[in-house]
Design an enzyme around this catalytic site. Structure first.
Site, PDB file in Angstrom:
ATOM      1  N   SER A   1     -44.898 -22.597  -7.302  1.00 12.46           N
ATOM      2  CA  SER A   1     -45.098 -21.251  -7.862  1.00 12.46           C
ATOM      3  C   SER A   1     -46.549 -21.024  -8.228  1.00 12.46           C
ATOM      4  O   SER A   1     -47.087 -21.664  -9.139  1.00 12.46           O
ATOM      5  CB  SER A   1     -44.235 -21.062  -9.111  1.00 12.46           C
ATOM      6  OG  SER A   1     -44.643 -19.884  -9.789  1.00 12.46           O
TER       7      SER A   1
ATOM      8  N   LYS B   1     -36.454 -14.035  -7.334  1.00 10.53           N
ATOM      9  CA  LYS B   1     -37.495 -13.000  -7.164  1.00 10.53           C
ATOM     10  C   LYS B   1     -36.999 -11.704  -7.814  1.00 10.53           C
ATOM     11  O   LYS B   1     -36.106 -11.733  -8.646  1.00 10.53           O
ATOM     12  CB  LYS B   1     -37.793 -12.814  -5.672  1.00 10.53           C
ATOM     13  CG  LYS B   1     -38.395 -14.047  -5.025  1.00 10.53           C
ATOM     14  CD  LYS B   1     -39.769 -14.337  -5.575  1.00 10.53           C
ATOM     15  CE  LYS B   1     -40.352 -15.605  -4.985  1.00 10.53           C
ATOM     16  NZ  LYS B   1     -41.608 -15.973  -5.636  1.00 10.53           N
TER      17      LYS B   1
ATOM     18  N   LYS C   1     -51.726  -7.372  -3.676  1.00 15.97           N
ATOM     19  CA  LYS C   1     -51.160  -7.272  -5.033  1.00 15.97           C
ATOM     20  C   LYS C   1     -51.584  -8.459  -5.891  1.00 15.97           C
ATOM     21  O   LYS C   1     -51.985  -8.277  -7.033  1.00 15.97           O
ATOM     22  CB  LYS C   1     -49.633  -7.185  -4.916  1.00 15.97           C
ATOM     23  CG  LYS C   1     -48.913  -6.968  -6.231  1.00 15.97           C
ATOM     24  CD  LYS C   1     -47.617  -6.204  -6.058  1.00 15.97           C
ATOM     25  CE  LYS C   1     -46.550  -7.007  -5.347  1.00 15.97           C
ATOM     26  NZ  LYS C   1     -45.975  -8.058  -6.206  1.00 15.97           N
ATOM     27  N   SER C   2     -51.496  -9.656  -5.345  1.00 15.92           N
ATOM     28  CA  SER C   2     -51.852 -10.847  -6.137  1.00 15.92           C
ATOM     29  C   SER C   2     -53.310 -10.782  -6.590  1.00 15.92           C
ATOM     30  O   SER C   2     -53.636 -11.070  -7.741  1.00 15.92           O
ATOM     31  CB  SER C   2     -51.664 -12.108  -5.284  1.00 15.92           C
ATOM     32  OG  SER C   2     -50.312 -12.304  -4.976  1.00 15.92           O
TER      33      SER C   2
ATOM     34  N   ARG D   1     -32.885 -12.614  -3.281  1.00 11.38           N
ATOM     35  CA  ARG D   1     -33.198 -12.060  -1.954  1.00 11.38           C
ATOM     36  C   ARG D   1     -32.353 -12.663  -0.838  1.00 11.38           C
ATOM     37  O   ARG D   1     -32.164 -12.016   0.188  1.00 11.38           O
ATOM     38  CB  ARG D   1     -34.700 -12.225  -1.651  1.00 11.38           C
ATOM     39  CG  ARG D   1     -35.534 -11.263  -2.469  1.00 11.38           C
ATOM     40  CD  ARG D   1     -37.024 -11.382  -2.208  1.00 11.38           C
ATOM     41  NE  ARG D   1     -37.726 -10.284  -2.869  1.00 11.38           N
ATOM     42  CZ  ARG D   1     -39.027 -10.258  -3.109  1.00 11.38           C
ATOM     43  NH1 ARG D   1     -39.790 -11.280  -2.750  1.00 11.38           N
ATOM     44  NH2 ARG D   1     -39.578  -9.225  -3.698  1.00 11.38           N
TER      45      ARG D   1
ATOM     46  N   ARG E   1     -35.243 -12.299 -14.991  1.00 10.21           N
ATOM     47  CA  ARG E   1     -35.949 -13.404 -14.332  1.00 10.21           C
ATOM     48  C   ARG E   1     -36.381 -14.483 -15.340  1.00 10.21           C
ATOM     49  O   ARG E   1     -36.672 -14.185 -16.489  1.00 10.21           O
ATOM     50  CB  ARG E   1     -37.161 -12.855 -13.550  1.00 10.21           C
ATOM     51  CG  ARG E   1     -36.703 -11.899 -12.452  1.00 10.21           C
ATOM     52  CD  ARG E   1     -37.843 -11.322 -11.667  1.00 10.21           C
ATOM     53  NE  ARG E   1     -38.536 -12.319 -10.887  1.00 10.21           N
ATOM     54  CZ  ARG E   1     -39.631 -12.066 -10.186  1.00 10.21           C
ATOM     55  NH1 ARG E   1     -40.174 -10.842 -10.197  1.00 10.21           N
ATOM     56  NH2 ARG E   1     -40.204 -13.022  -9.475  1.00 10.21           N
TER      57      ARG E   1
ATOM     58  N   ASP F   1     -42.762 -14.353   0.172  1.00  6.79           N
ATOM     59  CA  ASP F   1     -42.373 -12.944   0.014  1.00  6.79           C
ATOM     60  C   ASP F   1     -41.952 -12.306   1.338  1.00  6.79           C
ATOM     61  O   ASP F   1     -41.524 -11.150   1.359  1.00  6.79           O
ATOM     62  CB  ASP F   1     -43.538 -12.146  -0.585  1.00  6.79           C
ATOM     63  CG  ASP F   1     -43.789 -12.539  -2.031  1.00  6.79           C
ATOM     64  OD1 ASP F   1     -42.854 -13.053  -2.678  1.00  6.79           O
ATOM     65  OD2 ASP F   1     -44.924 -12.334  -2.511  1.00  6.79           O
TER      66      ASP F   1
HETATM   67  C1  S3P Z   1     -47.370 -14.435  -6.668  1.00  6.46           C
HETATM   68  C2  S3P Z   1     -46.681 -15.616  -6.505  1.00  6.46           C
HETATM   69  C3  S3P Z   1     -45.337 -15.701  -5.883  1.00  6.46           C
HETATM   70  C4  S3P Z   1     -44.983 -14.410  -5.147  1.00  6.46           C
HETATM   71  C5  S3P Z   1     -45.346 -13.186  -5.927  1.00  6.46           C
HETATM   72  C6  S3P Z   1     -46.829 -13.155  -6.199  1.00  6.46           C
HETATM   73  C7  S3P Z   1     -48.698 -14.472  -7.293  1.00  6.46           C
HETATM   74  O1  S3P Z   1     -44.381 -15.898  -6.901  1.00  6.46           O
HETATM   75  O2  S3P Z   1     -43.603 -14.400  -4.840  1.00  6.46           O
HETATM   76  O3  S3P Z   1     -44.981 -12.019  -5.218  1.00  6.46           O
HETATM   77  O4  S3P Z   1     -49.437 -13.468  -7.221  1.00  6.46           O
HETATM   78  O5  S3P Z   1     -49.047 -15.507  -7.881  1.00  6.46           O
HETATM   79  P1  S3P Z   1     -43.985 -17.361  -7.436  1.00  6.46           P
HETATM   80  O6  S3P Z   1     -45.101 -17.895  -8.225  1.00  6.46           O
HETATM   81  O7  S3P Z   1     -42.760 -17.137  -8.285  1.00  6.46           O
HETATM   82  O8  S3P Z   1     -43.677 -18.160  -6.194  1.00  6.46           O
END
Ligand code: S3P
Length: 449
Positions: free
Chosen positions: A174, A353, A28-29, A357, A129, A326
């Protein structure tokens, strides 16, 4: 897309051994980043293995609204005709990022140094959020943001007319904040520096380099210093998205706790900034082998062979949190089937999140007969051993895909069925979760029996 359709109650029942091959979706990222960087390059970027979950589809729609041409050619096979750094057009409509914190925060960063205005919204979960964590550093570039109280969506971002580069220390671990600053830095002249005290996922740094940006990373006493030289001409790329280790976690953990299981999960990213769960599971005694390690699309990947295992509770080191942030919901399910306590510290980011969670897992596990201790920054699960978890509860999923999938996995190994009130958010990250799990022999259905 914001709003929320009809809830889909689901039930998971105790299942026989899980067997076979689980081809989990694209990361996903990386999928979000491929679309956004593709939109900022001039020419055609090709993406294979793109996750076609709702979160990523919402980012694709957003990139179209900013002027890029985004086309689906077949399963996971997409192209993006980008407009170049600084070339985003002003969207004519509100940008709806649905459930996706990554989508909205990265896109805010990508548009914040262009002289355009965009209004962002999302679903009920995303509108709760905090966005201040990205709009604060974006203000240093000269962008302005006007949202609801507490820096919540809907929110309008007015991009900087004369952006300046920044040096910013990310106050919370983050990758979204780090990435928003780097993407904003693309259209600022000179060098933008982001400092992170704890390393978080590094897909943005890797992919920015792949698209031709100058990015350096140095370890210093302050932490990792990432320096980006602004206003590059990004070159379109061919991006092969590896399979998502966070999605793989669900079949992997299910196989560990369902007696007699033996599955193969091929081509999963083993990026060290993402693989904390796998290190933890092995420490707990999990029988996982990492076969055929190789590189795909610039990321290390391996095929995971997973067999049901007798597990013991451990203390997960705090400095591992960012690399498995996650995965704590599904780890807390696995911990319930281990012998002894599993202590998870340094996990307060879980509270902001898609849902809180820590609270969602604690309440659902307790309802299923598991003893849990919770503090602001800590979650402790008292393991009941294999076959020891009573189950028999309905868990509230709070519009959170990972909470939904975690409790369904719990139900596969608990004594009594486990229900969830709403499985619809699973489509944000893992649209084929139900057929994939059914293919392994998991008993999950859309009923409220
Ligand atoms: C992500 C960063 C994380 C993760 C999210 C995806 C990303 O969040 O929890 O599912 O793709 O950069 P945070 O930046 O809030 O830690």
């Amino acid at each position: 897309m914001s709003g929320h359709g009809t809830p889909i109650p689901m039930t998971a029942l105790k299942s026989g051994p899980l067997k076979g091959r689980a081809e989990v979706p694209g990361d996903k990222s990386i999928s979000h980043r491929a679309l956004i960087l593709g939109a900022l390059a001039v020419g055609e970027t090709r993406v294979s293995g793109l996750l076609e979950g709702q979160d990523v589809l919402d980012t694709a729609a957003a990139m179209r609204a900013f002027g890029a041409e985004v086309t689906r050619h077949g399963d996971g096979d997409w192209s993006v005709h980008g407009v170049g750094v600084g070339g985003f057009a002003e969207p004519a409509t509100v940008i709806d990022c649905g459930n996706s914190g990554t989508g909205v925060r990265l896109i805010m960063g990508a548009m914040a140094t262009t002289a355009i205005t965009a209004t962002f919204t999302g679903d009920a979960s995303l509108c709760k959020r905090p966005m201040g964590r990205v709009t604060d550093p974006l203000a240093l570039f000269g962008a302005r943001a006007h949202g609801r109280q507490g820096g919540r969506l809907p929110m309008t971002v007015v991009g900087a007319v004369d952006p300046v580069p920044v040096r910013y220390t990310v106050p919370v671990p983050s990758a979204q904040v780090k990435s928003a600053v780097l993407l904003a830095g693309l259209n600022a002249p000179g060098r933008t520096e982001v400092i992170e005290r704890e390393p978080t996922r590094d897909h943005s740094e890797r992919m920015l380099r792949g698209f031709g940006a100058e990015v350096t990373v140095e370890e210093s006493r302050e932490g990792r210093v990432i320096t980006l030289t602004g206003q590059p001409e990004l070159r379109p790329q061919t991006v092969a998205v590896p399979r998502d280790p966070s999605s793989a976690a669900f079949p992997v953990c299910a196989a560990l706790i369902v007696e007699g299981s033996d599955i193969l999960v091929p081509g999963v990213s083993q990026n060290p900034t993402r693989n904390g769960l796998y290190t933890t599971l092995v420490e707990m005694g999990a029988d996982i082998t990492f076969e055929n390690p190789r590189e795909e699309g610039g990321e290390p990947v391996a095929d995971l062979r997973v067999r049901a295992s007798a597990l013991k509770g451990i203390t997960v080191p705090e400095d591992r949190a960012a690399s498995m942030i996650d995965e704590y919901p599904i780890l807390s399910v696995v911990a319930a089937f281990a012998e002894g306590r599993t202590v998870m510290r340094g996990v307060k980011e879980l509270r902001v999140k898609e849902s809180d969670r820590i609270d969602a897992m604690a309440r659902g596990l307790e309802a299923s007969g598991v003893t849990v201790e919770e503090e602001q920054d800590v979650l402790v699960v008292h393991g009941m051993g294999p076959g020891g978890v009573p189950g028999g509860a309905t868990a509230a999923t709070h519009l959170d895909h990972r909470i939904a999938m975690s409790f369904l996995v719990l139900g596969l190994a608990a004594k009594a069925p486990v229900k969830i009130d709403d499985g619809s958010p699973i489509a944000t990250s893992f649209p084929a979760f139900e057929p994939l799990m059914a293919g392994l022999g998991a008993r999950i259905d859309r009923s409220n029996r």
